[in-house]
Design an enzyme around this catalytic site. Structure first.
Site, PDB file in Angstrom:
ATOM      1  N   LYS A  18      10.105   8.261   0.516  1.00  8.63           N
ATOM      2  CA  LYS A  18       9.879   6.933  -0.072  1.00  8.63           C
ATOM      3  C   LYS A  18      11.157   6.427  -0.735  1.00  8.63           C
ATOM      4  O   LYS A  18      11.600   5.296  -0.496  1.00  8.63           O
ATOM      5  CB  LYS A  18       8.754   7.016  -1.109  1.00  8.63           C
ATOM      6  CG  LYS A  18       8.644   5.790  -2.012  1.00  8.63           C
ATOM      7  CD  LYS A  18       7.723   6.063  -3.191  1.00  8.63           C
ATOM      8  CE  LYS A  18       7.754   4.928  -4.193  1.00  8.63           C
ATOM      9  NZ  LYS A  18       7.271   3.654  -3.663  1.00  8.63           N
ATOM     10  N   ILE A 439      -4.339 -12.320  -6.259  1.00  4.93           N
ATOM     11  CA  ILE A 439      -5.352 -11.269  -6.129  1.00  4.93           C
ATOM     12  C   ILE A 439      -5.418 -10.375  -7.362  1.00  4.93           C
ATOM     13  O   ILE A 439      -6.421  -9.721  -7.613  1.00  4.93           O
ATOM     14  CB  ILE A 439      -5.100 -10.434  -4.858  1.00  4.93           C
ATOM     15  CG1 ILE A 439      -5.094 -11.357  -3.640  1.00  4.93           C
ATOM     16  CG2 ILE A 439      -6.147  -9.354  -4.675  1.00  4.93           C
ATOM     17  CD1 ILE A 439      -6.335 -12.216  -3.496  1.00  4.93           C
ATOM     18  N   GLY A 440      -4.350 -10.334  -8.167  1.00  2.00           N
ATOM     19  CA  GLY A 440      -4.458  -9.554  -9.407  1.00  2.00           C
ATOM     20  C   GLY A 440      -3.148  -9.045  -9.957  1.00  2.00           C
ATOM     21  O   GLY A 440      -2.726  -9.430 -11.039  1.00  2.00           O
ATOM     22  N   SER A 441      -2.480  -8.168  -9.212  1.00  2.00           N
ATOM     23  CA  SER A 441      -1.273  -7.536  -9.745  1.00  2.00           C
ATOM     24  C   SER A 441      -0.035  -8.385  -9.472  1.00  2.00           C
ATOM     25  O   SER A 441       0.020  -9.152  -8.509  1.00  2.00           O
ATOM     26  CB  SER A 441      -1.089  -6.153  -9.127  1.00  2.00           C
ATOM     27  OG  SER A 441      -0.966  -6.245  -7.724  1.00  2.00           O
ATOM     28  N   GLU A 492      -1.765  -6.960 -14.614  1.00  2.00           N
ATOM     29  CA  GLU A 492      -2.080  -5.528 -14.491  1.00  2.00           C
ATOM     30  C   GLU A 492      -0.894  -4.615 -14.801  1.00  2.00           C
ATOM     31  O   GLU A 492      -0.755  -3.538 -14.224  1.00  2.00           O
ATOM     32  CB  GLU A 492      -2.642  -5.232 -13.093  1.00  2.00           C
ATOM     33  CG  GLU A 492      -3.897  -6.022 -12.776  1.00  2.00           C
ATOM     34  CD  GLU A 492      -4.490  -5.704 -11.416  1.00  2.00           C
ATOM     35  OE1 GLU A 492      -4.124  -4.670 -10.815  1.00  2.00           O
ATOM     36  OE2 GLU A 492      -5.337  -6.486 -10.948  1.00  2.00           O
ATOM     37  N   TRP A 569     -11.148   5.567  -2.388  1.00  2.00           N
ATOM     38  CA  TRP A 569      -9.738   5.817  -2.635  1.00  2.00           C
ATOM     39  C   TRP A 569      -9.534   6.967  -3.612  1.00  2.00           C
ATOM     40  O   TRP A 569      -8.476   7.103  -4.223  1.00  2.00           O
ATOM     41  CB  TRP A 569      -9.056   4.542  -3.138  1.00  2.00           C
ATOM     42  CG  TRP A 569      -8.919   3.523  -2.046  1.00  2.00           C
ATOM     43  CD1 TRP A 569      -9.349   3.637  -0.760  1.00  2.00           C
ATOM     44  CD2 TRP A 569      -8.301   2.239  -2.134  1.00  2.00           C
ATOM     45  NE1 TRP A 569      -9.050   2.514  -0.037  1.00  2.00           N
ATOM     46  CE2 TRP A 569      -8.405   1.631  -0.854  1.00  2.00           C
ATOM     47  CE3 TRP A 569      -7.680   1.540  -3.164  1.00  2.00           C
ATOM     48  CZ2 TRP A 569      -7.904   0.360  -0.585  1.00  2.00           C
ATOM     49  CZ3 TRP A 569      -7.178   0.273  -2.887  1.00  2.00           C
ATOM     50  CH2 TRP A 569      -7.280  -0.304  -1.623  1.00  2.00           C
ATOM     51  N   GLU A 613     -13.070   0.139   5.446  1.00  2.00           N
ATOM     52  CA  GLU A 613     -12.623   1.467   5.854  1.00  2.00           C
ATOM     53  C   GLU A 613     -13.690   2.530   5.614  1.00  2.00           C
ATOM     54  O   GLU A 613     -13.673   3.595   6.222  1.00  2.00           O
ATOM     55  CB  GLU A 613     -11.339   1.861   5.137  1.00  2.00           C
ATOM     56  CG  GLU A 613     -11.523   2.319   3.705  1.00  2.00           C
ATOM     57  CD  GLU A 613     -10.210   2.541   3.000  1.00  2.00           C
ATOM     58  OE1 GLU A 613     -10.067   3.586   2.366  1.00  2.00           O
ATOM     59  OE2 GLU A 613      -9.341   1.666   3.069  1.00  2.00           O
ATOM     60  N   HIS A 702       2.853  -7.615   2.403  1.00  2.00           N
ATOM     61  CA  HIS A 702       3.353  -6.323   2.864  1.00  2.00           C
ATOM     62  C   HIS A 702       4.728  -6.440   3.508  1.00  2.00           C
ATOM     63  O   HIS A 702       5.268  -5.457   4.011  1.00  2.00           O
ATOM     64  CB  HIS A 702       2.367  -5.695   3.846  1.00  2.00           C
ATOM     65  CG  HIS A 702       1.035  -5.411   3.224  1.00  2.00           C
ATOM     66  ND1 HIS A 702      -0.052  -6.251   3.386  1.00  2.00           N
ATOM     67  CD2 HIS A 702       0.618  -4.416   2.412  1.00  2.00           C
ATOM     68  CE1 HIS A 702      -1.073  -5.755   2.713  1.00  2.00           C
ATOM     69  NE2 HIS A 702      -0.699  -4.660   2.115  1.00  2.00           N
ATOM     70  N   CYS A 734      -2.969 -10.053  -0.725  1.00  2.00           N
ATOM     71  CA  CYS A 734      -3.329  -8.898  -1.541  1.00  2.00           C
ATOM     72  C   CYS A 734      -2.550  -8.965  -2.854  1.00  2.00           C
ATOM     73  O   CYS A 734      -1.892  -9.966  -3.143  1.00  2.00           O
ATOM     74  CB  CYS A 734      -2.998  -7.608  -0.771  1.00  2.00           C
ATOM     75  SG  CYS A 734      -3.911  -6.145  -1.323  1.00  2.00           S
TER      76      CYS A 734
END
Length: 767
Positions: A18, A439-441, A492, A569, A613, A702, A734
């Site tokens: 990463k 969406i939030g963050s 967040e 998750w 999922e 993304h 997202c």
């Protein structure tokens, strides 16, 4: 009896991959340095598996981004738009451009579509096929890594190259237009597969693993015909190599008859997800010479293997077909679990005793082999540990268990239907047409991560930490107000992860320090561990949301993670029905929702990105899943007043087959990812006449590329043709946590500008 592994995690024990990829993407290291990091991880993986006495060790299971993208690169399935970029001078940049998009100077090319890998939380890059698709050996990665592994392991006989099988590869892709079916490409594709296999044979390989998880699905007639064509051809042409054909994530009984017309050396079946298939599979293959590979170690969860249960399965198989026709392995690749439990120093000892990560799981194979050879001590120790956990108060709370199953009809119904609630909410909120939100963050910068890390290390007091988090909240509110968003979020910043945050505040769930698992590319997550009965001890989000609301006159959304997503998750306890665990989490979230409402928060988002999922791979199992999944969401969301607006968010969801079930969630607003697929998903909602409000994503978070106003406006126009304008929200795909501020601010400004233009052009409403 051969011991083998289907695949090993590739991120590195300390997430080395990463970090290296992200440094490369920001031009802080060169490709040579990046490749050296990959080489070191591969060497460590091979040596670890060799020390665990595996007889066959996978090769080509490493990837710099995604194994499906690797397959596209190997087969030359590269859209012309990427090949034509003049600034791309090497293949690794071409590879990353397909995964992340390319935006430089006048060049602006979107990333390929990304979606979930079957019913897991891993994401893959979707291959894109055209009618005249040609396949060829474009990449030498598999051959280079084979030579590399041979140098490390000193024996070509131990190495098992891994490829996604041809039918699953085609199934995972999509056609660029409707003039053909991708399974029609099988003839040309198989020709290239045979070339690859023969090239591996020339290098001395005895075994090759072809992954065909499509076998666990409800295959169509066309898929079955393509499968039989492919493997008749491969088995006939490549008869001098041992082909291990693998399936996983469910059973294959519905498709076992496909194997009547051809022969492969070995067949791998998943006995974790479907142990009931064993006897019928044995009966099917016992008259042949086929080897049966038993997937008995759980490659998707972190609990120790039940050796007694596994030994019984192995002995039963040996009894019918003989020891020389039995292999044992994890049920699937270990990509889905963390690497080494010994990296965890702070876990509760009683829980840690019954846990097993990737490294420990491959050693469990060796334990099973030793037990079969007469070592009773290993078996007794394993049995004792598992028996102790069945009676421990750490894992069990009778009151919580009882509450979870006592569900009344009024617990899962809003007071009034949506059309009544919608009128009340529109009157109360007075939002414009095409209301904008996120969406939030918001971006989790190095500064924020460092702040959180210092707080965990007790280098900051709680007061100092809270003061700094409040500063970030105030700042993000100002940014949102300046951009012109209609409904705000608090960012967040106090949350490392949308599930992990709640796991740290609920009884019965714990977090790890280094339990990282790859989600996509360089994105890694730390799934919490649901080890006991779940309950809420107090407010989890109320203080932060209320503080944020006090800083603005605009509406502030309360942000929660839904019960199905927390469940899916996380690594979930396997000693009770999954529905019971879901209901326990749902009651805890319901308490938080009611506390937010009582505190004056008027819009509450309960994220459920994992709904899709979690769907069983076989349709015959859908009804049971939807029964408890929908009920869980309704428990969490149904206690509020009509005027309180409930939002939910879903990721990578192809809803066509179960829109009625999604409608049964009865969320006032549902937001989803649609930008990469260019709003294709909304056609299904239109045909179904979905009654509630929808926020189709118009900004692909993304990818680092920034969508233009025109591009977003075009997506809004497409949405407006499929849905009632009064029901459409405008939002990103997202959360924005993984993006950079310079990207986010420009993209959101373009988004709000597009919404204002749409209000004028599409609804004749002045911005």
């Amino acid at each position: 009896m051969l011991k083998h592994n289907l695949g090993y995690p590739r991120i590195g024990v300390k997430r080395e991959l990463k970090k290296a990829c992200e440094l490369y993407w920001t031009n802080k290291i060169d490709s040579h340095t990046l490749f050296e990091v990959g080489k070191k991880i591969r060497e460590e993986n091979w040596k670890t598996q060799e020390l665990a006495n595996l007889d066959l060790i996978p090769c080509n299971d490493f990837s710099f981004y995604d194994q499906v993208l690797d397959m596209s690169f190997l087969l030359g399935v590269i859209p012309e738009s990427y090949l034509s970029i003049p600034m791309i001078k090497n293949r690794i940049d071409l590879y990353f451009s397909m995964a992340r998009g390319f935006q430089k100077n006048k060049w602006d090319i979107k990333a390929l579509e990304m979606t979930k890998w079957f019913n897991t939380n891993y994401h893959y890059i979707v291959p894109e096929f055209n009618k005249n698709q040609k396949f060829s050996i474009f990449s030498n990665k598999i051959f280079d890594e084979l030579e590399e592994s041979e140098r490390i392991l000193k024996s070509i006989k131990k190495i098992k190259p891994v490829l996604i099988g041809p039918i699953s590869y085609l199934f995972l892709g999509k056609e660029k237009d409707n003039s053909f079916h991708r399974m029609d490409l099988i003839e040309d594709l198989v020709t290239v597969y045979i070339k690859i296999i023969n090239k591996l044979i020339d290098k001395g390989i005895n075994w090759i693993q072809l992954d065909e998880p499509i076998l666990v699905l409800d295959m169509t007639k066309k898929e079955k015909e393509a499968f039989q064509y492919a493997y008749k051809k491969i088995s006939k042409t490549c008869s001098n190599i041992n082909i291990l054909l693998t399936s996983y994530f469910d059973g294959i009984l519905d498709n076992i008859s496909l194997f009547k017309s051809f022969f492969v050396k070995a067949l791998h079946i998943d006995l974790v997800e479907d142990s009931n298939q064993l006897e019928k599979i044995i009966n099917f293959i016992k008259e042949s010479e086929m080897i049966l590979s038993l997937g008995i170690i759980d490659g998707r969860n972190i609990w120790k293997n039940n050796y007694t249960d596994s030994i019984n399965k192995i002995k039963k198989t040996i009894e019918f077909i003989g020891e020389d026709r039995v292999m044992i392995a994890p049920n699937c690749s270990l990509l889905h679990v963390p690497i080494d439990i010994e990296e965890e120093k702070n876990l509760h000892k009683e829980v840690k005793k019954i846990m097993s990560f990737s490294k420990q799981k491959i050693y469990e194979l060796n334990d099973l082999d030793l037990i079969l050879k007469g070592n009773k001590e290993i078996l007794l120790k394993n049995s004792s540990l598992l028996e102790q956990s069945k009676i421990s108060s750490i894992f069990h709370n009778k009151k919580i268990k009882e509450r979870a199953t006592k569900i009344k009809e009024e617990d899962i119904r809003r007071k009034n239907p949506f059309y009544i609630r919608q009128e009340k909410q529109k009157k109360k909120f007075n939002l414009p047409i095409f209301p904008t939100t996120t969406i939030g963050s918001f971006p989790q910068t190095k500064e924020i991560r460092s702040l959180r890390n210092k707080f965990r290390k007790k280098e900051l007091t709680k007061e100092e930490y809270n003061k700094k988090i409040k500063y970030f909240i105030i700042d993000v509110i100002k940014k949102q107000e300046k951009i012109g968003l209609d409904v705000l979020v608090h960012g967040e910043f106090e949350r490392s992860d949308m599930v992990e945050y709640f796991s740290e505040k609920l009884n019965g769930i714990m977090s790890t320090n280094n339990g990282w698992v790859q989600s996509y590319g360089s994105r890694c997550v730390k799934p919490p561990i649901i080890y006991g009965d779940v309950s809420r001890t107090g407010d989890m989000t109320v203080d932060w949301i209320c503080f944020a609301q006090s800083q603005t006159k605009k509406l502030m959304k309360g942000m929660l993670t839904g019960p199905v997503t927390i469940l899916k998750w996380s690594f979930v306890r396997n000693d009770q029905p999954i529905s019971h665990t879901a209901y326990q989490i749902a009651w805890a979230i319901r308490e938080e929702v009611l506390s937010l409402e009582k505190s004056g928060i008027q819009i509450i988002q309960i994220d459920e990105p994992a709904i899709r999922e979690g769907l069983p791979l076989k349709k015959k199992n859908w009804e049971y899943y939807f029964n408890w999944a929908i009920k869980s969401f309704l428990i969490s969301s149904s206690g509020v007043k009509d005027e309180t607006q409930i939002h939910t968010h879903m990721c990578y969801s192809e809803f066509n087959d179960f829109l009625e079930k999604i409608a049964n969630l009865d969320a006032d607003v549902i937001t989803m990812e649609t930008s990469r697929s260019k709003m294709e998903l909304l056609k299904a909602f239109s045909v179904f006449s979905y009654p509630n409000e929808i926020g189709p994503g118009v900004y692909d978070i993304h990818s680092p590329r920034i969508p233009s106003v025109e591009e977003i406006l075009d997506l809004i126009k497409k949405a407006s043709k499929e849905l009632p304008i009064k029901n459409i929200w405008i939002n990103p795909d997202c959360g924005l946590k993984t993006r950079k501020w310079e990207e986010v601010l420009k993209a959101l400004k373009n988004m709000t500008s597009a919404a204002k233009i749409a209000r004028t052009k599409l609804y004749n409403q002045s911005p």
